[in-house]
Design an enzyme around this catalytic site. Structure first.
Site, PDB file in Angstrom:
ATOM      1  N   SER A 168       0.860  -1.191   0.000  1.00  0.00           N
ATOM      2  CA  SER A 168       0.000   0.000   0.000  1.00  0.00           C
ATOM      3  C   SER A 168       0.889   1.231   0.000  1.00  0.00           C
ATOM      4  CB  SER A 168      -0.880   0.020   1.247  1.00  0.00           C
ATOM      5  OG  SER A 168      -1.460   1.306   1.411  1.00  0.00           O
ATOM      6  N   TYR A 181      -1.217   0.105  10.171  1.00  0.00           N
ATOM      7  CA  TYR A 181      -1.357  -0.339   8.774  1.00  0.00           C
ATOM      8  C   TYR A 181      -0.156   0.139   7.949  1.00  0.00           C
ATOM      9  CZ  TYR A 181      -3.503  -1.001   4.170  1.00  0.00           C
ATOM     10  OH  TYR A 181      -3.772  -1.395   2.877  1.00  0.00           O
TER      11      TYR A 181
HETATM   12  N1  LIG Z   1      -8.718  -0.879  -1.004  1.00  0.00           N
HETATM   13  C1  LIG Z   1      -7.651  -0.075  -0.939  1.00  0.00           C
HETATM   14  O1  LIG Z   1      -7.768   1.174  -1.035  1.00  0.00           O
HETATM   15  C2  LIG Z   1      -6.275  -0.646  -0.814  1.00  0.00           C
HETATM   16  C3  LIG Z   1      -5.193   0.214  -1.068  1.00  0.00           C
HETATM   17  C4  LIG Z   1      -3.905  -0.283  -0.958  1.00  0.00           C
HETATM   18  C5  LIG Z   1      -3.693  -1.608  -0.621  1.00  0.00           C
HETATM   19  N2  LIG Z   1      -4.752  -2.425  -0.371  1.00  0.00           N
HETATM   20  C6  LIG Z   1      -4.469  -3.806   0.003  1.00  0.00           C
HETATM   21  O2  LIG Z   1      -5.026  -4.668  -0.961  1.00  0.00           O
HETATM   22  C7  LIG Z   1      -5.309  -5.935  -0.364  1.00  0.00           C
HETATM   23  C8  LIG Z   1      -6.726  -6.333  -0.721  1.00  0.00           C
HETATM   24  O3  LIG Z   1      -7.617  -5.391  -0.152  1.00  0.00           O
HETATM   25  P1  LIG Z   1      -9.035  -5.061  -0.798  1.00  0.00           P
HETATM   26  O4  LIG Z   1      -9.082  -3.603  -1.028  1.00  0.00           O
HETATM   27  O5  LIG Z   1      -9.313  -5.981  -1.922  1.00  0.00           O
HETATM   28  O6  LIG Z   1      -9.959  -5.349   0.469  1.00  0.00           O
HETATM   29  P2  LIG Z   1     -11.202  -6.344   0.653  1.00  0.00           P
HETATM   30  O7  LIG Z   1     -12.150  -6.190  -0.489  1.00  0.00           O
HETATM   31  O8  LIG Z   1     -11.696  -6.097   2.022  1.00  0.00           O
HETATM   32  O9  LIG Z   1     -10.539  -7.802   0.563  1.00  0.00           O
HETATM   33  C9  LIG Z   1      -9.719  -8.287   1.595  1.00  0.00           C
HETATM   34  C10 LIG Z   1      -9.489  -9.757   1.375  1.00  0.00           C
HETATM   35  O10 LIG Z   1      -8.638 -10.247   2.413  1.00  0.00           O
HETATM   36  C11 LIG Z   1      -9.242 -11.410   2.970  1.00  0.00           C
HETATM   37  N3  LIG Z   1      -8.891 -11.589   4.373  1.00  0.00           N
HETATM   38  C12 LIG Z   1      -9.007 -10.700   5.389  1.00  0.00           C
HETATM   39  N4  LIG Z   1      -8.637 -11.255   6.544  1.00  0.00           N
HETATM   40  C13 LIG Z   1      -8.296 -12.540   6.260  1.00  0.00           C
HETATM   41  C14 LIG Z   1      -7.842 -13.626   7.045  1.00  0.00           C
HETATM   42  N5  LIG Z   1      -7.667 -13.522   8.382  1.00  0.00           N
HETATM   43  N6  LIG Z   1      -7.591 -14.817   6.425  1.00  0.00           N
HETATM   44  C15 LIG Z   1      -7.773 -14.950   5.093  1.00  0.00           C
HETATM   45  N7  LIG Z   1      -8.201 -13.943   4.301  1.00  0.00           N
HETATM   46  C16 LIG Z   1      -8.461 -12.755   4.879  1.00  0.00           C
HETATM   47  C17 LIG Z   1     -10.735 -11.163   2.829  1.00  0.00           C
HETATM   48  O11 LIG Z   1     -11.441 -12.390   2.968  1.00  0.00           O
HETATM   49  P3  LIG Z   1     -13.009 -12.381   3.418  1.00  0.00           P
HETATM   50  O12 LIG Z   1     -13.687 -11.359   2.560  1.00  0.00           O
HETATM   51  O13 LIG Z   1     -13.454 -13.742   3.077  1.00  0.00           O
HETATM   52  O14 LIG Z   1     -13.019 -12.009   4.856  1.00  0.00           O
HETATM   53  C18 LIG Z   1     -10.784 -10.573   1.427  1.00  0.00           C
HETATM   54  O15 LIG Z   1     -10.747 -11.583   0.464  1.00  0.00           O
HETATM   55  C19 LIG Z   1      -5.062  -5.756   1.133  1.00  0.00           C
HETATM   56  O16 LIG Z   1      -3.791  -6.276   1.450  1.00  0.00           O
HETATM   57  C20 LIG Z   1      -5.070  -4.255   1.326  1.00  0.00           C
HETATM   58  O17 LIG Z   1      -4.264  -3.871   2.411  1.00  0.00           O
HETATM   59  C21 LIG Z   1      -6.050  -1.978  -0.466  1.00  0.00           C
END
Ligand SMILES: NC(=O)c1ccc[n+]([C@@H]2O[C@H](COP(=O)([O-])OP(=O)(O)OC[C@H]3O[C@@H](n4cnc5c(N)ncnc54)[C@H](OP(=O)(O)O)[C@@H]3O)[C@@H](O)[C@H]2O)c1
Length: 282
Positions: A168, A181
């Site tokens: 991130s 984070y």
């Molecule tokens: N959205 C943003 O603005 C953003 C920006 C920069 C980086 N990121 C990074 O991108 C990645 C994906 O995020 P996203 O935006 O796609 O968020 P998201 O839609 O909330 O997806 C998060 C994913 O992580 C899984 N997860 C969470 N806790 C877990 C656990 N204990 N064991 C196994 N799986 C787990 C969730 O599974 P369940 O849904 O089944 O719980 C879901 O599939 C993350 O690493 C986040 O830090 C996001």
């Protein structure tokens, strides 16, 4: 679709890797001409991970295992992309090993690991409950390290493979009220660099993908919406495109959108100036 162990095309490298050739600063040489094989995507039940799974499926030739916690949402994505699903909480003991065994059984030795699983938390650090600190560190950092630790030996044994870590921009520039984070994402970036150095003499590459703000359920789940007007959120498909492009080209580090590397470079090159600007403009 059945998921018998997949062993086709094992003689040829299927993803670009560093190999023993000298590596450029942000890109490793592309030895491969075709991109297919077996892949594990974590965090695939939602957001960026689900978009990555769909992107790989659209390319064709990828035999995938998807991980996420929620079985209903994970199975829905897996059915869309003809992948095998392994619903599990990655923070539970030994899940990394069980996941690795499942991948080997279902699709064979992994050519590609895309580690997307992650959670956020926003607010004053002093108000952050201990359980939230532990969850962010456990999901975003520790579980990723444990999964990578399981898969790297299988890749180095075959002298081929690529690990993609979703970081991130918070880890590159440090974001106010996202102290833990920011810290774990910074750690992930340093881990990516250190592991890449370690694997340089092997055929295994490491890519660090660094998104800014992405339009996913991430913000709703952390309980604090994204309210700033800038930077504007990008679609998860844009991150998935960047992941695929990085895999194809053997890139070491990719910002999404690309202009985000500028604040990261200002912070690295002129930290005092960056701190002044960040304090002044947030
Ligand atoms: N959205 C943003 O603005 C953003 C920006 C920069 C980086 N990121 C990074 O991108 C990645 C994906 O995020 P996203 O935006 O796609 O968020 P998201 O839609 O909330 O997806 C998060 C994913 O992580 C899984 N997860 C969470 N806790 C877990 C656990 N204990 N064991 C196994 N799986 C787990 C969730 O599974 P369940 O849904 O089944 O719980 C879901 O599939 C993350 O690493 C986040 O830090 C996001």
């Amino acid at each position: 679709m059945s998921h018998a162990p997949y062993h086709a095309d094992r003689a040829a490298p299927v993803v670009p890797t560093a190999g023993s050739a000298p590596a450029a600063h942000t890109r490793t040489p592309n030895r491969a001409t075709r991109f297919r094989g077996s892949a594990l995507v974590t965090g695939a039940s939602s957001g960026i991970g689900a978009a990555v799974a769909r992107r790989l499926a659209a390319e064709g030739g990828w035999h995938m295992v998807l991980n996420g916690r929620d079985p209903t949402r994970l199975n829905r994505v897996a059915a869309q992309v003809s992948a095998a699903a392994f619903p599990a909480d990655l923070t539970r003991p030994h899940t990394d090993r069980r996941l690795c065994d499942f991948v080997l059984d279902q699709v064979g030795r992994p050519d590609l690991l895309v580690a997307c699983a992650g959670v956020g938390w926003a607010g004053d650090f002093t108000a952050m409950p201990a359980s939230a600190i532990e969850e962010v560190v456990a999901v975003d950092l520790l579980s990723t390290l444990h999964v990578v630790r399981q898969f790297v030996p299988h890749m180095t044994e075959a002298d081929s493979g690529r690990i993609v870590l979703i970081g991130s921009v918070a880890g590159s520039v440090a974001v106010r009220e996202e102290a833990v984070y920011s810290a774990v994402k910074a750690a992930l970036g340093v881990f990516a660099d250190a592991l890449r150095y370690e694997l340089r003499a092997t055929g295994v590459g490491v890519t660090h993908v660094i998104p800014g703000v992405v339009d996913t359920p991430f913000f709703a789940r952390r309980g604090v919406p994204y309210l700033r007007s800038h930077p504007r959120p990008v679609a998860p498909e844009r991150v998935a495109d960047a992941v695929w492009s990085a895999v194809r080209r053997g890139r070491d580090e990719v910002y999404v959108p690309g202009w985000l590397r500028l604040p990261a470079r200002v912070r690295g090159g002129a930290p005092g100036l960056y701190r002044c600007l960040a304090t002044r403009f947030g």
